[in-house]
Enzyme design. Structure first.
Site, PDB file in Angstrom:
ATOM      1  N   GLY A  10       0.822  -1.197   0.000  1.00  0.00           N
ATOM      2  CA  GLY A  10       0.000   0.000   0.000  1.00  0.00           C
ATOM      3  C   GLY A  10       0.857   1.247   0.000  1.00  0.00           C
ATOM      4  N   ASN A 101       5.566  -4.747   6.041  1.00  0.00           N
ATOM      5  CA  ASN A 101       5.866  -6.061   6.629  1.00  0.00           C
ATOM      6  C   ASN A 101       6.129  -7.137   5.573  1.00  0.00           C
ATOM      7  OD1 ASN A 101       3.586  -4.460   7.858  1.00  0.00           O
ATOM      8  ND2 ASN A 101       4.222  -5.582   9.679  1.00  0.00           N
ATOM      9  N   ILE A 130       1.554   3.492   6.247  1.00  0.00           N
ATOM     10  CA  ILE A 130       0.706   4.388   7.032  1.00  0.00           C
ATOM     11  C   ILE A 130       0.245   3.695   8.308  1.00  0.00           C
ATOM     12  CG2 ILE A 130      -0.078   5.629   4.981  1.00  0.00           C
ATOM     13  CD1 ILE A 130      -2.797   4.159   5.305  1.00  0.00           C
ATOM     14  N   ASP A 131       0.320   2.363   8.338  1.00  0.00           N
ATOM     15  CA  ASP A 131      -0.137   1.607   9.511  1.00  0.00           C
ATOM     16  C   ASP A 131       0.806   1.760  10.700  1.00  0.00           C
ATOM     17  OD1 ASP A 131      -2.366   0.597   8.154  1.00  0.00           O
ATOM     18  OD2 ASP A 131      -1.199  -1.070   7.332  1.00  0.00           O
ATOM     19  N   MET A 177      -8.285   3.199   7.900  1.00  0.00           N
ATOM     20  CA  MET A 177      -7.475   2.020   7.605  1.00  0.00           C
ATOM     21  C   MET A 177      -6.712   1.553   8.849  1.00  0.00           C
ATOM     22  SD  MET A 177      -5.878   2.836   3.845  1.00  0.00           S
ATOM     23  CE  MET A 177      -6.853   2.594   2.352  1.00  0.00           C
ATOM     24  N   GLN A 285      -6.615   8.997   2.592  1.00  0.00           N
ATOM     25  CA  GLN A 285      -5.815   9.158   3.806  1.00  0.00           C
ATOM     26  C   GLN A 285      -4.357   8.752   3.601  1.00  0.00           C
ATOM     27  OE1 GLN A 285      -7.426   6.117   6.775  1.00  0.00           O
ATOM     28  NE2 GLN A 285      -8.536   5.619   4.906  1.00  0.00           N
ATOM     29  N   ARG A 286      -4.086   7.924   2.598  1.00  0.00           N
ATOM     30  CA  ARG A 286      -2.706   7.505   2.387  1.00  0.00           C
ATOM     31  C   ARG A 286      -2.028   8.260   1.245  1.00  0.00           C
ATOM     32  NH1 ARG A 286      -3.741   1.308   0.246  1.00  0.00           N
ATOM     33  NH2 ARG A 286      -3.939   1.742  -1.977  1.00  0.00           N
TER      34      ARG A 286
END
Length: 394
Positions: A10, A101, A130-131, A177, A285-286
């Protein structure tokens, strides 16, 4: 000597700042630089673009993956063999993979294969997500800007709600998200630094209790007249099932999620008879580069430059990390962690950063430096003038 860089997973609003850092630093060192179009999927097809001589300055101001991303895991030895044939054909000595990841798992497999083959290939992982869920790094490039977007969006939406609630919508729900970790949804509480933010935050780390949640909504409505809610797409019931599981998996093998905002809104309408409105920022948002964090942009470029320096020093099999030295003044340094310690691992939002339906002062202290500052793109015709490589299409 030749370099290959690729983007994966992403996207973020600052991943191209990392690309700029890598490509610029490599060219300054006199290296011949290629990029893989659409990540490892493109590399397998020999869809490579030579960068030397091309203008890359605008990358620093352009969101998303300028060279195309992918969601592909290396699952077969056949794919790995094919990649090493391509590395040998193009005489690639340095490979930089920019992702999260799962991308670090790909980088780790290529590093271990290079060692097994006793080839000179150096592999460096460059973090982005973004996570904000990569372990062994204080935070990840991409998070600060996405957090800033979420914080501003919920602030502005809550002001709208506050204006109209008397005889219109009483509850606003924004779906954020975040599959397993609540870092991004936590940002919906940052607006309270300036006096207005989400009234209720639903974190994926906290099992969803419908009765307790509805009681909190009712209490907030009775107190204020309106209620703004931020919900993570990954919230689960106490039995572990996602509240909004769509019933299938993506190409990385993750359960596909979506619609939790509407599920939550439906509960409120049916149980409390309140008019609700739902918003899903989704890609916005990303990729919201127009309000990206200067801190985030500069650090994204920094991890890219650091990756090249490490590789040129003969280091391989690591991901660049960000270590926080102090909060005030905010200061960081770059370090490394072995790829296998990051691959497919998740860093959750610490319990000390949230309580019930809110974030804590410790979270404010952690997140505030990450969203500070702006570095606006150049505007043309009243719109951002982003850098677009035509080679990515088709």
């Amino acid at each position: 000597m030749k370099v290959l860089y690729a983007q994966s997973g992403g996207v973020t609003s600052v991943i191209n700042a990392s690309a700029y850092g890598i490509l610029d630093e490599a060219q300054k060192a006199g290296l011949e630089v290629y990029v893989g179009i659409h990540g490892i999927s493109g590399v397998l097809k020999e869809n490579l673009l030579k960068i030397n001589g091309k203008s890359i300055d605008g990358l620093k101001y352009t969101p998303s993956a300028a060279f195309g991303s992918c969601r592909r895991k290396l699952k077969s030895q056949e794919d790995i063999n094919k990649l090493f044939e391509i590395f040998e054909k193009y005489e690639i000595e340095y490979f930089f993979y920019n992702g999260g990841n799962d991308s670090m798992d790909t980088a780790w497999k290529l590093y271990t294969e290079a060692k097994k083959r006793n080839t000179p290939l150096k592999v460096i992982g460059v973090p982005k997500t973004i996570d904000n869920d990569l372990p062994y790094t204080d935070h990840c490039p991409g998070y600060g800007s996405a957090a800033k977007y979420v914080a501003i969006a919920i602030m502005e939406a809550t002001l709208d709600l506050r204006s109209m609630y008397v005889d219109s919508t009483r509850v606003f729900v924004m779906e954020i998200m975040g599959r397993h970790a609540g870092w991004l949804v936590a940002a919906a509480g940052l607006g309270w630094l300036n006096g207005i933010g989400a009234d209720i935050i639903l974190f994926p780390e906290v099992p969803f209790n419908k009765e307790k949640f509805l009681d909190k909504v009712d209490e907030t409505i009775r107190k204020k007249g309106y209620c703004s809610i931020a919900v993570s797409e990954g919230i689960r019931y106490p039995d572990g099932f996602f509240v909004a599981d769509m019933g299938y998996t993506d190409s990385f093998g993750n359960r596909q999620l979506g619609g939790v905002g509407f599920t939550i809104a439906g509960m409120i309408r049916s149980e409390l008879s309140l008019k609700t409105h739902v918003a899903i920022p989704d890609y916005l948002q990303r990729s919201g580069r127009h309000i990206a964090s200067r801190t985030d942009i500069e650090e994204a470029e920094g991890v890219g430059r650091q990756a090249v320096k490490l590789a040129l020093d003969g280091i391989s099999g690591v991901m660049v990390t960000i270590n926080r030295i102090s909060d005030n003044p905010y200061k960081i340094e770059y370090s490394t962690i072995e790829l296998n310690k990051v691959a497919d691992k998740t860093k959750y939002l610490p319990e000390e950063f949230h309580k019930d339906f809110e974030v804590t002062e410790k979270y404010f202290k952690y997140a505030k430096p990450l969203i500070e500052g702006e570095l606006f793109p150049e505007f043309k015709n009243g719109l951002p003038n982003y850098t677009i490589f035509k080679e990515v299409d088709g």
